[in-house]
Design a protein around this motif. Structure first.
Motif, PDB file in Angstrom:
ATOM      1  N   LEU A  75       0.831  -1.208   0.000  1.00  0.00           N
ATOM      2  CA  LEU A  75       0.000   0.000   0.000  1.00  0.00           C
ATOM      3  C   LEU A  75       0.863   1.255   0.000  1.00  0.00           C
ATOM      4  O   LEU A  75       0.542   2.240  -0.676  1.00  0.00           O
ATOM      5  CB  LEU A  75      -0.927   0.000   1.217  1.00  0.00           C
ATOM      6  N   LEU A  76       1.963   1.235   0.732  1.00  0.00           N
ATOM      7  CA  LEU A  76       2.859   2.391   0.765  1.00  0.00           C
ATOM      8  C   LEU A  76       3.528   2.622  -0.585  1.00  0.00           C
ATOM      9  O   LEU A  76       3.706   3.761  -1.017  1.00  0.00           O
ATOM     10  CB  LEU A  76       3.918   2.208   1.861  1.00  0.00           C
ATOM     11  N   ILE A  77       3.896   1.529  -1.261  1.00  0.00           N
ATOM     12  CA  ILE A  77       4.487   1.653  -2.594  1.00  0.00           C
ATOM     13  C   ILE A  77       3.479   2.329  -3.535  1.00  0.00           C
ATOM     14  O   ILE A  77       3.819   3.231  -4.305  1.00  0.00           O
ATOM     15  CB  ILE A  77       4.890   0.269  -3.142  1.00  0.00           C
ATOM     16  N   GLY A  78       2.228   1.907  -3.451  1.00  0.00           N
ATOM     17  CA  GLY A  78       1.192   2.511  -4.289  1.00  0.00           C
ATOM     18  C   GLY A  78       0.951   3.964  -3.952  1.00  0.00           C
ATOM     19  O   GLY A  78       0.752   4.795  -4.848  1.00  0.00           O
ATOM     20  N   TYR A  79       0.990   4.289  -2.664  1.00  0.00           N
ATOM     21  CA  TYR A  79       0.758   5.674  -2.245  1.00  0.00           C
ATOM     22  C   TYR A  79       1.862   6.590  -2.762  1.00  0.00           C
ATOM     23  O   TYR A  79       1.588   7.682  -3.274  1.00  0.00           O
ATOM     24  CB  TYR A  79       0.693   5.750  -0.724  1.00  0.00           C
ATOM     25  N   VAL A  80       3.107   6.135  -2.664  1.00  0.00           N
ATOM     26  CA  VAL A  80       4.236   6.932  -3.144  1.00  0.00           C
ATOM     27  C   VAL A  80       4.186   7.080  -4.662  1.00  0.00           C
ATOM     28  O   VAL A  80       4.487   8.136  -5.221  1.00  0.00           O
ATOM     29  CB  VAL A  80       5.576   6.293  -2.709  1.00  0.00           C
ATOM     30  N   THR A  81       3.753   6.030  -5.349  1.00  0.00           N
ATOM     31  CA  THR A  81       3.753   6.023  -6.811  1.00  0.00           C
ATOM     32  C   THR A  81       2.554   6.761  -7.402  1.00  0.00           C
ATOM     33  O   THR A  81       2.704   7.557  -8.336  1.00  0.00           O
ATOM     34  CB  THR A  81       3.760   4.575  -7.339  1.00  0.00           C
ATOM     35  N   TYR A  82       1.365   6.513  -6.858  1.00  0.00           N
ATOM     36  CA  TYR A  82       0.141   7.037  -7.474  1.00  0.00           C
ATOM     37  C   TYR A  82      -0.685   7.937  -6.564  1.00  0.00           C
ATOM     38  O   TYR A  82      -1.659   8.544  -7.018  1.00  0.00           O
ATOM     39  CB  TYR A  82      -0.755   5.875  -7.936  1.00  0.00           C
ATOM     40  N   GLY A  83      -0.326   8.017  -5.300  1.00  0.00           N
ATOM     41  CA  GLY A  83      -1.151   8.782  -4.373  1.00  0.00           C
ATOM     42  C   GLY A  83      -2.235   7.905  -3.775  1.00  0.00           C
ATOM     43  O   GLY A  83      -2.355   6.713  -4.072  1.00  0.00           O
ATOM     44  N   SER A  84      -3.081   8.504  -2.972  1.00  0.00           N
ATOM     45  CA  SER A  84      -4.101   7.763  -2.243  1.00  0.00           C
ATOM     46  C   SER A  84      -5.347   7.553  -3.094  1.00  0.00           C
ATOM     47  O   SER A  84      -5.730   8.415  -3.880  1.00  0.00           O
ATOM     48  CB  SER A  84      -4.472   8.523  -0.961  1.00  0.00           C
ATOM     49  N   LEU A  85      -5.965   6.376  -2.937  1.00  0.00           N
ATOM     50  CA  LEU A  85      -7.251   6.114  -3.587  1.00  0.00           C
ATOM     51  C   LEU A  85      -8.306   7.072  -3.046  1.00  0.00           C
ATOM     52  O   LEU A  85      -9.190   7.519  -3.787  1.00  0.00           O
ATOM     53  CB  LEU A  85      -7.675   4.659  -3.327  1.00  0.00           C
ATOM     54  N   TYR A  86      -8.204   7.395  -1.772  1.00  0.00           N
ATOM     55  CA  TYR A  86      -9.155   8.294  -1.112  1.00  0.00           C
ATOM     56  C   TYR A  86      -8.427   9.562  -0.704  1.00  0.00           C
ATOM     57  O   TYR A  86      -7.373   9.508  -0.067  1.00  0.00           O
ATOM     58  CB  TYR A  86      -9.749   7.601   0.116  1.00  0.00           C
ATOM     59  N   LYS A  87      -8.983  10.706  -1.072  1.00  0.00           N
ATOM     60  CA  LYS A  87      -8.364  11.983  -0.716  1.00  0.00           C
ATOM     61  C   LYS A  87      -8.996  12.498   0.577  1.00  0.00           C
ATOM     62  O   LYS A  87     -10.186  12.809   0.622  1.00  0.00           O
ATOM     63  CB  LYS A  87      -8.550  13.007  -1.833  1.00  0.00           C
TER      64      LYS A  87
END
Length: 341
Positions: A75-87
């Protein structure tokens, strides 16, 4: 792993599968659907995979097990790469003298075939738009309807096709349109159109894009009736067409010398190849100023964002809103932009 109960071991195996699929999905925006159409289908389920991994993380956290690190890391890799699914941040709403209000709306033919069992949906859509008063309005799945009066817009460019039912896309504007045209995607009713509008001393290119439709019924019971292989092949074929349409669009866009605003129904997610290519260096106005999931499509069990509004970096993004009006299978979205000279 040895200290886990049998049930926890089974759950962890499922966790590993979910984490691998999510990790794999992070490379999808860089894989051409024409070459990797089976993998490209996974882009539609990234939101679900993120939520699944959040559930796994919370499960292991509640049980105070180190297995939580697996989903947390992915999940952290995704957050750093694409940002959060929920703002989580609140929506930006800045009033500015130079604000341009741009709305995008797939109106689903103004409920022509009564998908929504309510009367006068087309009139409600027109009244809603008039109330929100966008300066520029991009509509997909549009068709001329004698019950609708859009005369409160001063200018428009529409491109329609079809023999029995004329439908297509339209750009409405309060600013003069000095040039317009259609890209005419081959072998489909989907299309991209454009209009060059003049605001003050600035000429701005507006694109209205409707990439190839998936033709997936959001009704889960109907989805269950389709075989997996048939569904994958149909979606994969659609994604290949979307890639070709994106290539045509990018070639057209490259010739434009104006600052631009791009909006439309991409029929794909922010984790897709076509979104990454179309976005390029532009700002996603939801990411800049929106909040929540930003869902734009009416799917029952999880939020789906397939309609986008992208703006040149020269624009300040002063606001973004996703509306809850249920007059179509899509929800309208609007952004406020000001051009910094």
């Amino acid at each position: 792993m040895k200290k886990l109960s049998l049930i926890d071991k089974i759950i962890f195996v499922l966790n590993v599968i979910g984490a691998i699929l999510l990790l794999l999905s992070y490379i999808l925006p860089y894989l051409k659907p024409k070459a990797f159409f089976v993998l490209s289908v996974l882009s539609l389920g990234v939101s679900v995979l993120i939520l699944v991994n959040v559930v796994f993380f919370m499960y292991w956290l509640f049980r105070l097990k180190k297995q939580l690190l697996l989903s947390l890391s992915v999940l952290l890799i995704g957050y750093v790469t694409y940002g959060s699914l929920y703002k989580f941040s609140s929506s930006r709403n800045v009033e500015h003298a130079n604000n341009i209000k741009v709305m995008n709306y797939n109106v689903r033919l103004f409920n022509l075939y009564e998908w929504i069992p309510k009367k006068n949906i087309e009139i409600k859509i027109a009244e809603f738009i008039k109330k929100e008063a966008p300066d520029i309005l991009n509509i997909q799945d549009y068709h001329p309807n004698p019950n609708i009066d859009f005369s409160f817009f001063k200018y428009k460019y529409e491109k329609l096709s079809g023999k029995k039912l004329k439908s297509g896309q339209v750009i409405f504007s309060q600013y003069p349109i000095i040039n317009s045209g259609s890209l005419d995607f081959p072998n489909t009713a989907n299309n991209a159109i454009f209009a060059d509008v003049v605001k003050g001393k600035d000429t701005i290119r507006i694109y209205n894009i409707h990439l190839q439709s998936l033709k997936i019924d959001p009704n889960v019971e109907k989805l269950k009736q389709e075989t997996t292989s048939h569904l994958f092949n149909r979606v994969g074929s659609t994604f290949k067409m979307q890639e070709s349409q994106t290539e045509l669009f990018l070639a057209h866009k490259q010739k434009c010398r104006y600052k631009m605003i791009i909006s439309g129904d991409f029929n794909n997610t922010a984790y897709s190849y076509v979104y990454r290519k179309i976005k390029g260096d532009l700002n996603d106005t939801f990411i800049e100023a929106g909040n929540g999931f930003g869902r734009t499509y009416d799917f029952k069990f999880f939020p789906v964002r397939i309609d986008f509004m992208l703006a040149d970096e020269a624009f300040s993004v002063n606001g973004f809103k996703t509306y809850n009006e249920h007059y179509s299978d899509h929800y309208p979205i609007m952004t406020k932009l000001s051009l910094e000279n």
